[in-house]
Scaffold this motif. Structure first.
Motif, PDB file in Angstrom:
ATOM      1  N   LYS A  98       0.749  -1.211   0.006  1.00  0.00           N
ATOM      2  CA  LYS A  98       0.256   0.044   0.011  1.00  0.00           C
ATOM      3  C   LYS A  98       1.558   1.318   0.408  1.00  0.00           C
ATOM      4  O   LYS A  98       2.089   1.224   1.020  1.00  0.00           O
ATOM      5  CB  LYS A  98      -0.755  -0.249   1.250  1.00  0.00           C
ATOM      6  N   VAL A  99       0.332   2.253  -0.202  1.00  0.00           N
ATOM      7  CA  VAL A  99       1.524   3.610  -1.392  1.00  0.00           C
ATOM      8  C   VAL A  99       0.892   4.489  -0.935  1.00  0.00           C
ATOM      9  O   VAL A  99      -0.718   4.776  -1.073  1.00  0.00           O
ATOM     10  CB  VAL A  99       2.586   2.942  -2.608  1.00  0.00           C
ATOM     11  N   ILE A 100       1.329   5.922  -0.576  1.00  0.00           N
ATOM     12  CA  ILE A 100       0.750   6.713  -0.442  1.00  0.00           C
ATOM     13  C   ILE A 100       1.466   7.917  -1.276  1.00  0.00           C
ATOM     14  O   ILE A 100       2.792   8.140  -1.195  1.00  0.00           O
ATOM     15  CB  ILE A 100       0.858   7.603   1.357  1.00  0.00           C
ATOM     16  N   VAL A 101       0.731   8.805  -2.080  1.00  0.00           N
ATOM     17  CA  VAL A 101       1.949   9.359  -3.053  1.00  0.00           C
ATOM     18  C   VAL A 101       1.243  10.299  -3.239  1.00  0.00           C
ATOM     19  O   VAL A 101       0.067  11.316  -3.019  1.00  0.00           O
ATOM     20  CB  VAL A 101       0.554   8.959  -4.899  1.00  0.00           C
ATOM     21  N   ILE A 102       2.357  11.462  -3.119  1.00  0.00           N
ATOM     22  CA  ILE A 102       2.801  12.735  -2.771  1.00  0.00           C
ATOM     23  C   ILE A 102       3.281  13.838  -4.069  1.00  0.00           C
ATOM     24  O   ILE A 102       4.490  13.221  -4.020  1.00  0.00           O
ATOM     25  CB  ILE A 102       2.706  12.974  -1.658  1.00  0.00           C
ATOM     26  N   GLY A 103       2.325  14.148  -5.331  1.00  0.00           N
ATOM     27  CA  GLY A 103       3.083  14.400  -5.937  1.00  0.00           C
ATOM     28  C   GLY A 103       3.486  16.331  -5.764  1.00  0.00           C
ATOM     29  O   GLY A 103       3.235  16.642  -5.097  1.00  0.00           O
ATOM     30  N   ASP A 104       3.605  16.981  -7.123  1.00  0.00           N
ATOM     31  CA  ASP A 104       4.753  18.150  -6.556  1.00  0.00           C
ATOM     32  C   ASP A 104       3.785  19.127  -7.918  1.00  0.00           C
ATOM     33  O   ASP A 104       4.285  18.472  -8.993  1.00  0.00           O
ATOM     34  CB  ASP A 104       5.795  18.460  -6.726  1.00  0.00           C
ATOM     35  N   ARG A 105       3.609  20.072  -7.529  1.00  0.00           N
ATOM     36  CA  ARG A 105       2.833  20.725  -9.140  1.00  0.00           C
ATOM     37  C   ARG A 105       3.601  21.386 -10.031  1.00  0.00           C
ATOM     38  O   ARG A 105       3.183  21.484 -11.150  1.00  0.00           O
ATOM     39  CB  ARG A 105       1.841  22.249  -8.246  1.00  0.00           C
TER      40      ARG A 105
END
Length: 43
Positions: free
Chosen positions: A8-15
């Motif tokens: 299970k992963v949590i994804v935080i991208g950058d604008r």
């Protein structure tokens, strides 16, 4: 079977970099279950 199969992963991208949705799709194609995905602005 992908390298992240069963994880299970949590994804935080950058604008201004790589958006969360793109990372989300890559993680899913590697077999991960995405439990949270967001694109943030880090200024």
């Amino acid at each position: 079977m992908g390298i992240l199969a069963g994880k299970k992963v949590i994804v935080i991208g950058d604008r201004d970099g790589i958006p969360g949705q793109a990372i989300d799709l890559c993680a899913q194609s590697a077999g991960a279950e995405v439990v949270f995905s967001s694109t943030e602005c880090f200024v």
